[in-house]
Design a protein around this motif. Structure first.
Motif, PDB file in Angstrom:
ATOM      1  N   UNK A 353       1.869-117.343 -46.214  1.00 14.61           N
ATOM      2  CA  UNK A 353       3.067-116.861 -45.548  1.00 14.61           C
ATOM      3  C   UNK A 353       3.079-117.441 -44.141  1.00 14.61           C
ATOM      4  N   UNK A 354       4.215-117.942 -43.654  1.00 16.84           N
ATOM      5  CA  UNK A 354       4.250-118.557 -42.330  1.00 16.84           C
ATOM      6  C   UNK A 354       3.849-117.631 -41.188  1.00 16.84           C
ATOM      7  N   UNK A 355       4.088-116.318 -41.320  1.00 14.59           N
ATOM      8  CA  UNK A 355       3.806-115.399 -40.220  1.00 14.59           C
ATOM      9  C   UNK A 355       3.027-114.158 -40.634  1.00 14.59           C
ATOM     10  N   UNK A 356       2.941-113.878 -41.914  1.00 13.83           N
ATOM     11  CA  UNK A 356       2.438-112.578 -42.341  1.00 13.83           C
ATOM     12  C   UNK A 356       0.976-112.516 -42.734  1.00 13.83           C
ATOM     13  N   UNK A 357       0.234-113.611 -42.671  1.00  8.19           N
ATOM     14  CA  UNK A 357      -1.125-113.579 -43.215  1.00  8.19           C
ATOM     15  C   UNK A 357      -2.086-112.738 -42.381  1.00  8.19           C
ATOM     16  N   UNK A 358      -1.975-112.802 -41.054  1.00  9.88           N
ATOM     17  CA  UNK A 358      -2.893-112.004 -40.232  1.00  9.88           C
ATOM     18  C   UNK A 358      -2.698-110.503 -40.466  1.00  9.88           C
ATOM     19  N   UNK A 359      -1.445-109.982 -40.375  1.00 11.81           N
ATOM     20  CA  UNK A 359      -1.296-108.551 -40.678  1.00 11.81           C
ATOM     21  C   UNK A 359      -1.655-108.207 -42.119  1.00 11.81           C
ATOM     22  N   UNK A 369      -6.377-116.976 -48.522  1.00  8.63           N
ATOM     23  CA  UNK A 369      -5.171-117.458 -47.865  1.00  8.63           C
ATOM     24  C   UNK A 369      -5.254-118.969 -47.643  1.00  8.63           C
ATOM     25  N   UNK A 370      -4.103-119.608 -47.750  1.00 14.33           N
ATOM     26  CA  UNK A 370      -4.049-121.045 -47.582  1.00 14.33           C
ATOM     27  C   UNK A 370      -3.209-121.454 -46.398  1.00 14.33           C
ATOM     28  N   UNK A 371      -3.080-122.772 -46.228  1.00  9.35           N
ATOM     29  CA  UNK A 371      -2.360-123.319 -45.083  1.00  9.35           C
ATOM     30  C   UNK A 371      -0.948-123.771 -45.424  1.00  9.35           C
ATOM     31  N   UNK A 372      -0.608-123.750 -46.713  1.00 12.10           N
ATOM     32  CA  UNK A 372       0.727-124.171 -47.139  1.00 12.10           C
ATOM     33  C   UNK A 372       0.948-123.717 -48.574  1.00 12.10           C
ATOM     34  N   UNK A 373       2.178-123.873 -49.042  1.00  9.99           N
ATOM     35  CA  UNK A 373       2.485-123.541 -50.431  1.00  9.99           C
ATOM     36  C   UNK A 373       1.664-124.401 -51.382  1.00  9.99           C
TER      37      UNK A 373
END
Length: 442
Positions: A353-359, A369-373
């Motif tokens: 997710x562009x913004x939601x991975x940390x929360x 978690x990855x760095x892109x689709x």
């Protein structure tokens, strides 16, 4: 005007920055020292497009400041806004008003001279009455007018919503509040934004009724989507067909995995509880809440069916975690229930997710978690769009096909036409889009 904004979360920070941009002198107050320190250094604690630049420009202009000290800015203010959180109370679903009432007590001890005190937090009917009672009990000499002024901000589009609103609702009981509240919003007169003055209790109910209606509209089209899958219809065409009726309108008729976020889940539940307390139950909203809760896990079953009915050991690439695009808000996001249900079925989850991975990391376990689709799709048995971020709207399907283990594509937001995905060799699953008409259908 001099404005004190108590609470520097989503509503308080956006509202405070926008008021400052109108030319008012605004002080945002929060008890979280680390948050205030970050804001003083132009580190915005939430993701909202354009908010960082808006805050910085108004801080630089001297119209916007931040502090943990409530007494001085409240004493100097013409208008004090309460914009603290009102989360669902653990155990019974009522709105937790402890932060609102705590703010009212502190305001009572700090105000000097006539002051308009405004609840901008989303609060149940009658909260303004209690805020006024608390202030007068805490400080019998207080000269206040307590006002309701609910916010109608969409995450991801909040600045535009604030500056170009459909309406501004102001609930008053003391006519002395009319002029200062008119002055606060005077800059919006150029946009001809309707300023609707009502009674205080009416204003409080407008906010809940609006969110409940929109939540109900989403839930309605989701149920129609399920029917479309059984009868061989296309929910997107159905939505367009009914949305062209001006009495219905096209907004909030996008079938998907259910609503989430900071407002709809808690506000619908709070409205249900309020109605029950007044012995006037709202059955439509009660059903809406129940259907939406069940729908999220039903989307996981859709994914499991797409990978052959057994997800054990299968790697699922989840694209999008936040409840909607252009925000980092994970509260009640459909992804949470979907991922949990897939994990319960034995699936291995990789997400981007562009913004939601940390929360998300604080709310989900066992997810990589990855760095892109394309990073998370490598070796996946299925690729699933859960949140319709722009970055997922133009996927390179030939590239995707070359890296997945199995060409299975599940689009829970109906971003792509079936034909486009299938043309690249993927098995496609959407929402409310059957492959062929049901046999014997009318």
């Amino acid at each position: 005007m001099r404005i004190a904004m108590i609470g520097s979360g989503y509503v308080g920070l956006v509202s405070g920055a926008c008021f400052a941009d109108f030319g008012h002198d605004v002080v945002c107050i929060d008890k979280a020292a680390e948050k205030i320190e970050a804001l003083k250094n132009n580190r915005i604690p939430i993701f909202e497009p354009g908010l960082d630049a808006l805050v910085k420009s108004n801080v630089d202009a001297g119209r916007l400041s931040f502090t943990t000290d409530l007494a001085e800015p409240v004493a100097a203010a013409d208008v004090v806004f309460i914009a603290v959180g009102t989360p669902s109370r653990r155990g019974d679903g009522h709105a937790d008003l402890s932060y609102v009432y705590g703010a009212a007590r502190e305001i009572a001890r700090a105000i000097k001279g006539f002051t308009v005190v405004v609840t901008k937090s989303t609060v149940p009917v009658g909260t303004g009455d209690e805020v006024e009672r608390i202030i007068r009990e805490e400080n019998p000499e207080a000269d206040v007018a307590v006002v309701s002024n609910p916010e109608f901000l969409r995450e991801g589009a909040a600045i535009g919503d604030f500056k170009r609103p459909d309406r501004i609702v102001v609930g008053i009981e003391d006519e002395r509040a009319r002029e200062p509240m008119t002055e606060v919003y005077r800059p919006l007169y150029l946009n001809q934004a309707p300023l609707l003055f009502t009674s205080r209790r009416t204003s409080e109910l407008i906010k809940y009724a609006a969110n409940a209606f929109l939540a109900m509209k989403i839930t309605f089209i989701n149920e129609i989507a399920d029917l479309c899958e059984h009868v061989g219809a296309d929910v997107q065409q159905v939505a367009r067909g009914i949305g062209l009726d001006n009495r219905i309108g096209s907004k909030f008729l996008h079938a998907g995995p259910g609503y989430g976020g900071s407002c709809f889940p808690k506000d619908t539940l709070a409205l249900v509880k309020t109605a029950q307390d007044y012995a006037s139950p709202i059955r439509l909203i009660e059903t809406t809440v129940s259907i939406n809760d069940q729908r999220k896990r039903a989307m996981a079953r859709k994914v499991i069916q797409a990978v052959g009915g057994d997800a054990r050991g299968k790697t699922i690439a989840v694209l999008g975690l936040t409840f909607k695009p252009n925000t980092d808000d994970m509260r009640d996001a459909p992804s949470l229930s979907i991922i949990q249900a897939l994990q319960d079925a034995g699936a291995v989850i990789r997400a981007y997710d562009p913004e939601g991975m940390e929360p998300a990391k604080a709310m989900l376990s066992g997810v990589s978690y990855g760095t892109s689709a394309y990073d998370v799709a490598e070796g996946a048995d299925a690729v699933v769009i859960v949140t319709e971020w722009d970055v997922f709207r133009a996927l390179d399907f030939p590239r995707l096909k070359s890296i997945v283990k199995a060409p299975v594509f599940v689009d829970l937001r109906n971003v792509y036409p079936r034909e486009e995905v299938e043309r690249h060799g993927f098995a496609f699953t959407g929402v409310g889009r059957a492959t062929k008409p049901a046999a014997g259908g009318a």
